[in-house]
Write a protein that holds these residues in place. Structure first.
Motif, PDB file in Angstrom:
ATOM      1  N   HIS A 197       0.843  -1.261  -0.073  1.00  0.00           N
ATOM      2  CA  HIS A 197       0.143   0.070   0.038  1.00  0.00           C
ATOM      3  C   HIS A 197       0.840   1.343   0.097  1.00  0.00           C
ATOM      4  CE1 HIS A 197      -2.703  -3.208   1.290  1.00  0.00           C
ATOM      5  NE2 HIS A 197      -3.844  -2.357   0.760  1.00  0.00           N
ATOM      6  N   ASP A 198       2.026   0.985  -0.257  1.00  0.00           N
ATOM      7  CA  ASP A 198       3.020   2.237  -0.449  1.00  0.00           C
ATOM      8  C   ASP A 198       3.058   3.151   0.748  1.00  0.00           C
ATOM      9  OD1 ASP A 198       3.999   1.774  -2.902  1.00  0.00           O
ATOM     10  OD2 ASP A 198       2.169   2.686  -3.800  1.00  0.00           O
ATOM     11  N   TYR A 199       2.988   2.523   1.973  1.00  0.00           N
ATOM     12  CA  TYR A 199       3.322   3.065   3.073  1.00  0.00           C
ATOM     13  C   TYR A 199       4.761   2.941   3.383  1.00  0.00           C
ATOM     14  CZ  TYR A 199      -1.782   3.410   4.071  1.00  0.00           C
ATOM     15  OH  TYR A 199      -3.070   3.599   3.776  1.00  0.00           O
ATOM     16  N   ALA A 200       5.664   4.048   3.939  1.00  0.00           N
ATOM     17  CA  ALA A 200       6.909   3.970   4.277  1.00  0.00           C
ATOM     18  C   ALA A 200       7.245   3.386   5.686  1.00  0.00           C
ATOM     19  CB  ALA A 200       7.581   5.360   3.938  1.00  0.00           C
ATOM     20  N   SER A 201       6.216   3.704   6.486  1.00  0.00           N
ATOM     21  CA  SER A 201       6.624   3.268   7.959  1.00  0.00           C
ATOM     22  C   SER A 201       5.257   3.159   8.619  1.00  0.00           C
ATOM     23  CB  SER A 201       7.444   4.570   8.522  1.00  0.00           C
ATOM     24  OG  SER A 201       6.329   5.674   8.639  1.00  0.00           O
ATOM     25  N   VAL A 202       5.767   2.475   9.571  1.00  0.00           N
ATOM     26  CA  VAL A 202       4.454   2.009  10.758  1.00  0.00           C
ATOM     27  C   VAL A 202       3.792   3.345  11.119  1.00  0.00           C
ATOM     28  CG1 VAL A 202       3.856   1.221  13.140  1.00  0.00           C
ATOM     29  CG2 VAL A 202       5.594  -0.110  11.617  1.00  0.00           C
ATOM     30  N   ASP A 203       4.551   4.728  11.290  1.00  0.00           N
ATOM     31  CA  ASP A 203       4.010   5.623  11.844  1.00  0.00           C
ATOM     32  C   ASP A 203       3.198   6.430  10.797  1.00  0.00           C
ATOM     33  OD1 ASP A 203       5.602   5.733  14.029  1.00  0.00           O
ATOM     34  OD2 ASP A 203       7.121   6.841  13.413  1.00  0.00           O
ATOM     35  N   GLU A 204       3.235   6.079   9.542  1.00  0.00           N
ATOM     36  CA  GLU A 204       2.209   6.502   8.595  1.00  0.00           C
ATOM     37  C   GLU A 204       1.021   6.097   8.845  1.00  0.00           C
ATOM     38  OE1 GLU A 204       3.033   6.367   4.579  1.00  0.00           O
ATOM     39  OE2 GLU A 204       5.081   7.402   4.857  1.00  0.00           O
ATOM     40  N   ILE A 205       0.864   4.959   9.282  1.00  0.00           N
ATOM     41  CA  ILE A 205      -0.820   4.219   9.374  1.00  0.00           C
ATOM     42  C   ILE A 205      -1.309   4.493  10.808  1.00  0.00           C
ATOM     43  CG2 ILE A 205      -0.399   2.771   7.378  1.00  0.00           C
ATOM     44  CD1 ILE A 205      -0.521   0.608   9.435  1.00  0.00           C
ATOM     45  N   THR A 206      -0.271   4.898  11.950  1.00  0.00           N
ATOM     46  CA  THR A 206      -0.919   4.875  13.016  1.00  0.00           C
ATOM     47  C   THR A 206      -1.717   6.134  13.057  1.00  0.00           C
ATOM     48  OG1 THR A 206       1.085   3.939  14.419  1.00  0.00           O
ATOM     49  CG2 THR A 206      -0.189   5.729  15.600  1.00  0.00           C
ATOM     50  N   GLY A 207      -3.189   5.733  13.479  1.00  0.00           N
ATOM     51  CA  GLY A 207      -4.193   6.744  13.916  1.00  0.00           C
ATOM     52  C   GLY A 207      -4.756   7.145  12.349  1.00  0.00           C
ATOM     53  N   ARG A 208      -4.649   6.614  11.573  1.00  0.00           N
ATOM     54  CA  ARG A 208      -5.193   6.894  10.111  1.00  0.00           C
ATOM     55  C   ARG A 208      -6.571   7.064  10.027  1.00  0.00           C
ATOM     56  NH1 ARG A 208      -4.830   7.036   4.574  1.00  0.00           N
ATOM     57  NH2 ARG A 208      -6.295   5.946   3.407  1.00  0.00           N
ATOM     58  N   THR A 209      -7.094   5.902  10.851  1.00  0.00           N
ATOM     59  CA  THR A 209      -8.666   6.052  10.945  1.00  0.00           C
ATOM     60  C   THR A 209      -9.023   7.444  11.635  1.00  0.00           C
ATOM     61  OG1 THR A 209      -8.607   3.704  10.697  1.00  0.00           O
ATOM     62  CG2 THR A 209     -10.668   4.614  11.371  1.00  0.00           C
ATOM     63  N   VAL A 210      -8.476   7.807  12.653  1.00  0.00           N
ATOM     64  CA  VAL A 210      -8.905   8.687  13.503  1.00  0.00           C
ATOM     65  C   VAL A 210      -8.728  10.063  12.628  1.00  0.00           C
ATOM     66  CG1 VAL A 210      -8.232  10.002  15.546  1.00  0.00           C
ATOM     67  CG2 VAL A 210      -8.175   7.645  15.626  1.00  0.00           C
ATOM     68  N   ARG A 211      -7.796  10.180  11.981  1.00  0.00           N
ATOM     69  CA  ARG A 211      -7.380  11.386  11.137  1.00  0.00           C
ATOM     70  C   ARG A 211      -8.623  11.255   9.906  1.00  0.00           C
ATOM     71  NH1 ARG A 211      -2.108   9.737  11.838  1.00  0.00           N
ATOM     72  NH2 ARG A 211      -1.980   8.742   9.857  1.00  0.00           N
ATOM     73  N   LEU A 212      -8.851  10.433   9.341  1.00  0.00           N
ATOM     74  CA  LEU A 212      -9.885  10.248   8.149  1.00  0.00           C
ATOM     75  C   LEU A 212     -11.250  10.699   8.913  1.00  0.00           C
ATOM     76  CD1 LEU A 212      -8.728   7.227   6.160  1.00  0.00           C
ATOM     77  CD2 LEU A 212      -8.931   9.435   5.437  1.00  0.00           C
ATOM     78  N   MET A 213     -11.582  10.072   9.814  1.00  0.00           N
ATOM     79  CA  MET A 213     -12.920  10.421  10.328  1.00  0.00           C
ATOM     80  C   MET A 213     -13.147  11.816  10.807  1.00  0.00           C
ATOM     81  SD  MET A 213     -14.985   7.679  10.277  1.00  0.00           S
ATOM     82  CE  MET A 213     -16.088   7.892  11.967  1.00  0.00           C
ATOM     83  N   ARG A 214     -12.045  12.415  11.386  1.00  0.00           N
ATOM     84  CA  ARG A 214     -11.921  13.823  11.474  1.00  0.00           C
ATOM     85  C   ARG A 214     -12.302  14.643  10.382  1.00  0.00           C
ATOM     86  NH1 ARG A 214      -7.361  13.779  15.996  1.00  0.00           N
ATOM     87  NH2 ARG A 214      -8.637  13.332  17.566  1.00  0.00           N
ATOM     88  N   LEU A 215     -11.496  14.302   9.133  1.00  0.00           N
ATOM     89  CA  LEU A 215     -11.518  14.709   8.155  1.00  0.00           C
ATOM     90  C   LEU A 215     -12.766  14.865   7.390  1.00  0.00           C
ATOM     91  CD1 LEU A 215      -7.987  14.366   6.244  1.00  0.00           C
ATOM     92  CD2 LEU A 215      -9.139  16.504   6.798  1.00  0.00           C
ATOM     93  N   ARG A 216     -13.362  13.502   7.078  1.00  0.00           N
ATOM     94  CA  ARG A 216     -14.583  13.498   6.258  1.00  0.00           C
ATOM     95  C   ARG A 216     -15.520  12.529   6.796  1.00  0.00           C
ATOM     96  NH1 ARG A 216     -14.244   8.573   2.189  1.00  0.00           N
ATOM     97  NH2 ARG A 216     -15.943   8.411   3.352  1.00  0.00           N
ATOM     98  N   GLY A 217     -15.481  11.905   8.156  1.00  0.00           N
ATOM     99  CA  GLY A 217     -16.543  11.425   8.564  1.00  0.00           C
ATOM    100  C   GLY A 217     -16.702   9.908   8.245  1.00  0.00           C
ATOM    101  N   ALA A 218     -17.668   9.279   8.711  1.00  0.00           N
ATOM    102  CA  ALA A 218     -18.065   7.817   8.390  1.00  0.00           C
ATOM    103  C   ALA A 218     -18.324   7.554   7.093  1.00  0.00           C
ATOM    104  CB  ALA A 218     -19.011   7.326   9.314  1.00  0.00           C
ATOM    105  N   PRO A 219     -18.048   6.474   6.355  1.00  0.00           N
ATOM    106  CA  PRO A 219     -18.461   5.881   5.288  1.00  0.00           C
ATOM    107  C   PRO A 219     -20.109   6.343   4.891  1.00  0.00           C
ATOM    108  CG  PRO A 219     -17.813   3.865   6.271  1.00  0.00           C
ATOM    109  CD  PRO A 219     -17.434   5.261   7.236  1.00  0.00           C
TER     110      PRO A 219
END
Ligand code: FMN
Length: 368
Positions: free
Chosen positions: A283-305
């Motif tokens: 998925h072209d992530y360079a590090s673990v840190d890149e995915i840590t909290g991704r869902t939290v950030r996405l939900m803040r930005l755009r909300g639930a699907p």
């Protein structure tokens, strides 16, 4: 696997872990020998079984594999603290991995234990399992540890109903990291041949772990990650690299594994780390840190699907197995055997998403 794969390294509270897959407190960390095996089996760091001032006297039987999960009635370590201090912690330290020492439970007990284990500990992990849901005694235990030692103190939470409130209170009181969740319960399993409970505890009750509790653990980690800034170590139902990735996206900086290591042995850490690495690469992530909290950030930005229309069918992936057709609660899906196509009736389809989740070949997808 090369245990030093660059994009798997994580730093939590100043501790360098070669990968984010650690054993959890339990049988996979019950003494020095199992901790050595975990290190050889690719764990990124070590967490030792919770000890208390007195050795536990666990009921027997106290472990059972059940469908979709695992029940246990183990308590804390059955080894005396003196044995841990004389022998077991030294074996753990000799692995060269960061060692997080598990302690329980009350402030008074922590005050006694923390200075004794300090020479072997890069961090402490305090279990709140037998402290209850009240915040005050949990905070008291944290304060006792903070006053006694200078290493980071990680607070291990059970799936408390008020987990966000507890997480915030712990952060305010100086916790360096949170670990969640402990097993869920009490629960009951019955041996149908005898009619008796599977567990030998007084009521026959046990605590649930493994695959069954993963969604609960994810929710707890996610809830805490939305509330606090300190790192979180996610535990509960991690059995492969994709589970680990999910836990990281929910907000964890590393994960711990107990049931999977009990069931499949100490090589699980290396396998899960390798699978996580493959997921990151794919998925072209360079590090673990890149995915840590991704869902939290996405939900803040755009909300639930949200889906307005029926799923899309990808006939390059669909093999017309019929799984989606059988389980569509609305009767909206039909295989057309003449044209070898999958048809979705837009009138009947309610966009519930079940078929998408059941299609393991990813022949169906939802616009979100
Ligand atoms: C047999 C057994 C013993 C455990 N002992 C402890 C313990 O001593 N201290 C603790 O904090 N958690 C203990 N746990 C909980 C695990 O560390 C972990 O939080 C829980 O099992 C969820 O992770 P899992 O689904 O990967 O097993 C134990 C779990 C099991 C199954």
């Amino acid at each position: 696997m090369d245990n030093a794969v660059a994009n798997l390294k994580v730093n939590i509270c100043g501790l360098e872990f070669r990968n984010p897959i650690l054993p959890a407190a339990g049988p996979p960390s019950k003494d020095g020998a199992t901790l050595e095996a975990a290190a050889k089996g690719g764990a990124g760091g070590l967490v030792t079984k919770t000890i208390s001032v007195e050795p536990a006297q666990a009921p027997h039987p106290n472990m059972a594999e059940i469908r979709g999960g695992f029940l246990n009635a183990e308590l804390w370590s059955e080894l005396p603290k003196e044995q841990w201090i004389e022998t077991e912690y030294k074996l753990a330290r000799a692995t060269g991995l960061p060692v997080i020492v598990g302690l329980g439970y009350t402030a008074e007990q922590i005050r006694e234990l923390a200075p004794l284990v300090r020479p072997f500990a890069d961090a402490l992990e305090l279990s709140t399992h037998y402290v209850g849901n009240n915040i005050a005694p949990i905070i008291d235990a944290l304060r006792a540890a903070k006053e006694a030692v200078d290493v980071p103190v990680f607070m291990k939470l059970s799936p408390h109903a008020n987990i966000q409130e507890i997480a915030l209170a712990l952060e305010d009181a100086g916790a360096d990291a949170l670990v969640m969740i402990n097993s869920f319960g009490p629960c009951l399993g019955i041996d149908l041949e005898t009619g008796l409970p599977l567990m030998g505890s007084k009521d026959g009750f046990g605590w649930l772990s493994g695959v069954a509790i993963k969604p609960l653990a994810l929710r707890c980690v996610y809830d805490a990650a939305r509330a606090v800034r300190i790192p979180i170590l996610g535990v509960g139902g991690i059995s492969n690299g994709r589970d680990a990735a999910e836990m990281l996206m929910a907000g964890a900086s590393a994960v711990q594994v107990c049931t999977e290591a009990i069931l499949r042995g100490p090589t699980v850490y290396e396998r899960i780390a390798r699978e996580l690495n493959t997921f990151l690469d794919d998925h072209d992530y360079a590090s673990v840190d890149e995915i840590t909290g991704r869902t939290v950030r996405l939900m803040r930005l755009r909300g639930a699907p949200h889906s307005d229309g029926p799923p899309q069918v990808n006939m390059e992936r669909c093999v017309l197995c019929g799984t989606c057709e059988r389980s569509c609660p609305y009767g909206a899906i039909h295989r057309d055997n003449d044209t070898k196509a999958l048809k979705i009736d837009e009138e009947l389809c309610s966009h519930c998403g079940l078929c998408v989740s059941r299609c393991k070949l990813r022949g169906l997808s939802m616009e979100q």
